[in-house]
Design a protein around this motif. Structure first.
Motif, PDB file in Angstrom:
ATOM      1  N   PRO B  46       0.854  -1.305   0.016  1.00  0.00           N
ATOM      2  CA  PRO B  46      -0.058   0.039   0.109  1.00  0.00           C
ATOM      3  C   PRO B  46       0.904   1.221  -0.215  1.00  0.00           C
ATOM      4  O   PRO B  46       0.599   2.254  -0.560  1.00  0.00           O
ATOM      5  N   ASP B  47       2.035   1.255   0.550  1.00  0.00           N
ATOM      6  CA  ASP B  47       2.874   2.441   0.892  1.00  0.00           C
ATOM      7  C   ASP B  47       3.471   2.864  -0.539  1.00  0.00           C
ATOM      8  O   ASP B  47       3.448   3.927  -1.072  1.00  0.00           O
ATOM      9  N   LEU B  48       3.716   1.681  -1.578  1.00  0.00           N
ATOM     10  CA  LEU B  48       4.345   1.969  -2.892  1.00  0.00           C
ATOM     11  C   LEU B  48       3.269   2.544  -3.777  1.00  0.00           C
ATOM     12  O   LEU B  48       3.405   3.438  -4.359  1.00  0.00           O
ATOM     13  N   VAL B  49       1.884   2.211  -3.330  1.00  0.00           N
ATOM     14  CA  VAL B  49       0.884   2.209  -4.331  1.00  0.00           C
ATOM     15  C   VAL B  49       0.650   3.966  -4.048  1.00  0.00           C
ATOM     16  O   VAL B  49       0.486   4.833  -4.916  1.00  0.00           O
ATOM     17  N   ILE B  50       0.693   4.449  -2.889  1.00  0.00           N
ATOM     18  CA  ILE B  50       0.427   5.926  -2.581  1.00  0.00           C
ATOM     19  C   ILE B  50       1.597   6.758  -2.890  1.00  0.00           C
ATOM     20  O   ILE B  50       1.265   7.531  -3.626  1.00  0.00           O
ATOM     21  N   VAL B  51       2.844   6.109  -2.916  1.00  0.00           N
ATOM     22  CA  VAL B  51       3.623   7.098  -3.478  1.00  0.00           C
ATOM     23  C   VAL B  51       3.654   7.255  -4.985  1.00  0.00           C
ATOM     24  O   VAL B  51       3.732   8.300  -5.702  1.00  0.00           O
ATOM     25  N   ILE B  52       3.248   5.941  -5.548  1.00  0.00           N
ATOM     26  CA  ILE B  52       3.082   6.095  -7.031  1.00  0.00           C
ATOM     27  C   ILE B  52       1.767   7.202  -7.405  1.00  0.00           C
ATOM     28  O   ILE B  52       2.093   7.919  -8.221  1.00  0.00           O
ATOM     29  N   LEU B  53       0.962   7.077  -6.544  1.00  0.00           N
ATOM     30  CA  LEU B  53      -0.246   8.106  -7.060  1.00  0.00           C
ATOM     31  C   LEU B  53      -0.044   9.401  -6.652  1.00  0.00           C
ATOM     32  O   LEU B  53      -0.235  10.330  -7.531  1.00  0.00           O
ATOM     33  N   ILE B  54       0.920   9.605  -5.604  1.00  0.00           N
ATOM     34  CA  ILE B  54       1.377  10.955  -5.304  1.00  0.00           C
ATOM     35  C   ILE B  54       2.250  11.458  -6.623  1.00  0.00           C
ATOM     36  O   ILE B  54       1.917  12.787  -7.035  1.00  0.00           O
ATOM     37  N   ILE B  55       3.009  10.835  -7.116  1.00  0.00           N
ATOM     38  CA  ILE B  55       3.999  11.115  -8.154  1.00  0.00           C
ATOM     39  C   ILE B  55       3.083  11.488  -9.355  1.00  0.00           C
ATOM     40  O   ILE B  55       3.222  12.512  -9.948  1.00  0.00           O
ATOM     41  N   VAL B  56       2.289  10.459  -9.663  1.00  0.00           N
ATOM     42  CA  VAL B  56       1.447  10.466 -11.022  1.00  0.00           C
ATOM     43  C   VAL B  56       0.346  11.639 -10.786  1.00  0.00           C
ATOM     44  O   VAL B  56       0.411  12.590 -11.833  1.00  0.00           O
ATOM     45  N   PHE B  57      -0.332  12.135  -9.727  1.00  0.00           N
ATOM     46  CA  PHE B  57      -1.204  12.939  -9.588  1.00  0.00           C
ATOM     47  C   PHE B  57      -0.547  14.606  -9.401  1.00  0.00           C
ATOM     48  O   PHE B  57      -0.904  15.244  -9.948  1.00  0.00           O
ATOM     49  N   SER B  58       0.587  14.323  -8.951  1.00  0.00           N
ATOM     50  CA  SER B  58       1.621  15.764  -8.905  1.00  0.00           C
ATOM     51  C   SER B  58       1.809  16.280 -10.199  1.00  0.00           C
ATOM     52  O   SER B  58       1.525  17.491 -10.656  1.00  0.00           O
ATOM     53  N   CYS B  59       2.368  15.303 -11.364  1.00  0.00           N
ATOM     54  CA  CYS B  59       2.502  15.433 -12.750  1.00  0.00           C
ATOM     55  C   CYS B  59       1.146  16.227 -13.268  1.00  0.00           C
ATOM     56  O   CYS B  59       1.084  17.035 -14.038  1.00  0.00           O
ATOM     57  N   ILE B  60      -0.062  15.317 -13.099  1.00  0.00           N
ATOM     58  CA  ILE B  60      -1.197  15.670 -13.709  1.00  0.00           C
ATOM     59  C   ILE B  60      -1.713  17.174 -13.102  1.00  0.00           C
ATOM     60  O   ILE B  60      -2.131  18.034 -13.958  1.00  0.00           O
ATOM     61  N   ALA B  61      -1.677  17.422 -11.920  1.00  0.00           N
ATOM     62  CA  ALA B  61      -2.061  18.792 -11.175  1.00  0.00           C
ATOM     63  C   ALA B  61      -1.046  19.747 -12.187  1.00  0.00           C
ATOM     64  O   ALA B  61      -1.657  20.798 -12.306  1.00  0.00           O
ATOM     65  N   SER B  62      -0.034  19.523 -12.267  1.00  0.00           N
ATOM     66  CA  SER B  62       0.961  20.563 -12.614  1.00  0.00           C
ATOM     67  C   SER B  62       0.577  20.921 -14.176  1.00  0.00           C
ATOM     68  O   SER B  62       0.340  21.934 -14.464  1.00  0.00           O
ATOM     69  N   TYR B  63       0.251  19.603 -14.874  1.00  0.00           N
ATOM     70  CA  TYR B  63      -0.228  19.756 -16.220  1.00  0.00           C
ATOM     71  C   TYR B  63      -1.432  20.769 -16.316  1.00  0.00           C
ATOM     72  O   TYR B  63      -1.768  21.652 -17.094  1.00  0.00           O
ATOM     73  N   GLY B  64      -2.425  20.354 -15.284  1.00  0.00           N
ATOM     74  CA  GLY B  64      -3.773  21.103 -15.115  1.00  0.00           C
ATOM     75  C   GLY B  64      -3.634  22.440 -14.876  1.00  0.00           C
ATOM     76  O   GLY B  64      -4.345  23.370 -15.545  1.00  0.00           O
ATOM     77  N   PHE B  65      -2.660  22.872 -14.110  1.00  0.00           N
ATOM     78  CA  PHE B  65      -2.598  24.159 -13.483  1.00  0.00           C
ATOM     79  C   PHE B  65      -1.985  25.033 -14.918  1.00  0.00           C
ATOM     80  O   PHE B  65      -2.406  26.241 -15.304  1.00  0.00           O
ATOM     81  N   LYS B  66      -1.007  24.318 -15.687  1.00  0.00           N
ATOM     82  CA  LYS B  66      -0.450  24.984 -16.744  1.00  0.00           C
ATOM     83  C   LYS B  66      -1.640  25.390 -17.887  1.00  0.00           C
ATOM     84  O   LYS B  66      -1.670  26.209 -18.519  1.00  0.00           O
ATOM     85  N   LEU B  67      -2.198  24.168 -17.994  1.00  0.00           N
ATOM     86  CA  LEU B  67      -3.484  24.150 -19.032  1.00  0.00           C
ATOM     87  C   LEU B  67      -4.450  25.513 -18.635  1.00  0.00           C
ATOM     88  O   LEU B  67      -4.721  26.461 -19.456  1.00  0.00           O
ATOM     89  N   GLY B  68      -4.579  25.633 -17.161  1.00  0.00           N
ATOM     90  CA  GLY B  68      -5.614  26.872 -16.839  1.00  0.00           C
ATOM     91  C   GLY B  68      -4.970  27.973 -17.135  1.00  0.00           C
ATOM     92  O   GLY B  68      -5.647  29.083 -17.473  1.00  0.00           O
ATOM     93  N   LEU B  69      -3.608  28.268 -16.582  1.00  0.00           N
ATOM     94  CA  LEU B  69      -2.791  29.486 -16.839  1.00  0.00           C
ATOM     95  C   LEU B  69      -2.692  29.731 -18.196  1.00  0.00           C
ATOM     96  O   LEU B  69      -2.973  31.177 -18.822  1.00  0.00           O
ATOM     97  N   PHE B  70      -2.216  28.858 -19.088  1.00  0.00           N
ATOM     98  CA  PHE B  70      -2.213  29.224 -20.441  1.00  0.00           C
ATOM     99  C   PHE B  70      -3.521  29.729 -21.072  1.00  0.00           C
ATOM    100  O   PHE B  70      -3.295  30.760 -21.703  1.00  0.00           O
ATOM    101  N   TYR B  71      -4.647  29.160 -20.861  1.00  0.00           N
ATOM    102  CA  TYR B  71      -6.011  29.589 -21.254  1.00  0.00           C
ATOM    103  C   TYR B  71      -6.122  31.152 -20.743  1.00  0.00           C
ATOM    104  O   TYR B  71      -6.557  32.013 -21.572  1.00  0.00           O
ATOM    105  N   SER B  72      -6.027  31.302 -19.567  1.00  0.00           N
ATOM    106  CA  SER B  72      -6.325  32.618 -19.123  1.00  0.00           C
ATOM    107  C   SER B  72      -5.233  33.701 -19.497  1.00  0.00           C
ATOM    108  O   SER B  72      -5.647  34.774 -20.156  1.00  0.00           O
TER     109      SER B  72
END
Lengths: 177, 295
Positions: B46-72
């Motif tokens: 479970p610890d490994l799964v949490i670490v993977i999820l954190i890494i994947v979602f950090s990358c996704i959140a960063s992309y989402g933020f850039k997408l919103g910023l680019f639009y505005s």
């Protein structure tokens, strides 16, 4: 019980002191404003004398009865100042009338400069008058309200007169450039 | 490019953004499901799964933020450079608009009217002339950035519009007129300065709305004529917000603390009529005030 009486006496003394201070502060403000009026009136008078001299040089035959004599002196009451100011208004009004009949006077550089100067002084006088009246109004309101009225009576402070300018006169002194 | 095309361009970017946002949400859900199913099948730690999820979602959140910023940023760019600029040029011939410049901090600081906080932003500079008065105008945001319990906090001290009107050869000493409900004044500097006195004018209503400080009481009365006081009261009721006025160095500064950015792009209202009316109305308010100034 003794403490309560002491506290009451203390509150009364502090109130009296603060009222006296307020009254005195207002009187000082009125005197300052009155002094600004005096300066503006004196400046206006000086320019008016120059204007009258300029006009007289153009209207040589009728100058003996043309203008009212304005008498500014130190220590004049507000009513006296108002009266002298009104005389100056009449004189400026007459100057305007004369200037209309003498186009060369109206066109002269000296006359134009004096007109501008009198407008500036006029503005100064208006501001000083409003400042004076505003402070007089505050003082007069204090004097008629309780408990200020008792202390003002004891101190011999009375209502002051406003420096009035009739609306029609205010219009008269506006000179078209 | 015509204004009409600019509106279409914004509309197109908005539609593209909405499409990308939908795909992005779908990607997040898919990734989450795939990772969860894979972890269950492989009986992962479970610890490994949490670490993977954190890494994947950090990358996704960063992309989402850039997408919103680019639009505005992109829409803001088109909106300000093409639409606002054009509307202003068409309707007000005597002004120049620069969306990326602003009034300098030192100019506002010199008025000594406002607590300048830790951060200062100024954009949407308009320079022009109305009724023979040269003026500059800009959106201004002054705020304090503080860290409280590791959380960044922003405390706005002033947000609105700032004008500087050149009074030319008109000599006036410093007079400050500060709205009584504006609390972020540079009070210390006023009270520490022996040159400023509080002035009570003859207009009771004006006194109840504004504090007036001046170096010379007589000058305050000269500047604040009954007509001028009436105009300031009218301006306050028109903008329905806190007003700051300062006469300094032959210039009149006016701060309108309405917590608004009048040239901000409104995502929900991309209608030509609405946008143009809004810009013209705001500019007309400014124009009317300057034209009626008569100092």
């Amino acid at each position: 019980m003794e403490y309560i009486i002491l506290i009451i006496i203390l509150v009364v003394v502090i109130t009296i002191i603060s009222i006296i201070n307020n009254l005195n502060r207002n009187i000082v403000k009125i005197e300052e404003a009155a002094s600004s009026i005096d300066i503006a009136l004196q400046n206006r008078y000086d320019i008016l004398i120059k204007m009258m001299d300029t006009v007289k040089s153009y209207v040589k035959n009728e100058n003996s009865t043309l203008f009212e004599i304005v008498n500014l002196r130190k220590g004049m009451s507000t009513k006296e100042k108002t009266l002298e100011n009104e005389k100056m208004n009449h004189n400026i009004e007459k100057i305007n009338v004369v200037a209309e009949s003498y186009p060369e006077l109206k066109a002269s550089e000296n006359y134009k400069v004096l007109q501008e100067a009198i407008l500036e002084v006029e503005e100064e006088l208006q501001a000083a008058r409003r400042m004076y009246n505003s402070n007089v109004s505050i003082l007069n309101q204090m004097i008629v309200s309780f408990p200020c009225n008792i202390i003002a009576n004891m101190q011999g402070i009375h209502k002051r007169d406003f420096f009035e300018v009739e609306e029609s006169k205010k219009q008269d002194v506006k000179i078209e450039l | 490019m015509k204004n009409k095309d600019s509106y279409k361009e914004i509309e197109k970017i908005k539609n593209e953004y909405q499409k990308q946002r939908k795909s992005f949400i779908l990607l997040v859900i898919t990734l989450f499901t795939v990772i969860s199913i894979y972890a269950i099948i492989r009986n992962m730690n479970p610890d490994l799964v949490i670490v993977i999820l954190i890494i994947v979602f950090s990358c996704i959140a960063s992309y989402g933020f850039k997408l919103g910023l680019f639009y505005s940023v992109k829409t803001g760019l088109i909106y300000k450079e093409k639409i606002v600029n054009k509307v202003l040029k068409e309707n007000f011939k005597t002004i120049e608009y620069n969306p990326w410049e602003g009034i300098e901090k030192k100019e506002i600081d010199a008025t000594n009217m406002i607590n300048m906080g830790t951060n200062f932003h100024s954009r949407d500079l308009i320079k022009g002339n109305f009724n023979n008065y040269d003026f500059v105008f800009s959106e201004v945001w002054i705020y304090n950035k503080k860290m409280r319990e590791n959380i960044e906090e922003i405390e706005t001290l002033f947000k609105g519009q700032w004008f500087i009107i050149d009074l030319k050869d008109r000599k006036v000493s410093n007079v400050q007129i500060c709205d009584k409900i504006f609390f972020n004044t540079a009070m210390d500097s006023i009270f520490n300065s022996p040159n400023y006195n509080k002035v009570e004018l003859e207009d009771i209503e004006f006194n109840s709305k504004f504090n007036v400080y001046a170096q010379s009481t007589l000058d305050a009365f000269k500047v604040l004529t009954p007509d001028m006081m009436l105009k300031i009261k009218q301006l306050k009721s028109k903008f329905e917000c806190e007003l700051l006025l300062c006469f300094i160095d032959n210039k009149l500064h006016i701060g309108i603390n309405n917590h608004k950015d009048i040239f901000e792009f409104d995502d929900d209202k991309i209608e030509k009529k609405y946008i143009e009316e809004k810009i013209i109305n705001e500019m007309n308010n400014i124009k009317n005030f300057i034209e009626n100034l008569d100092i």
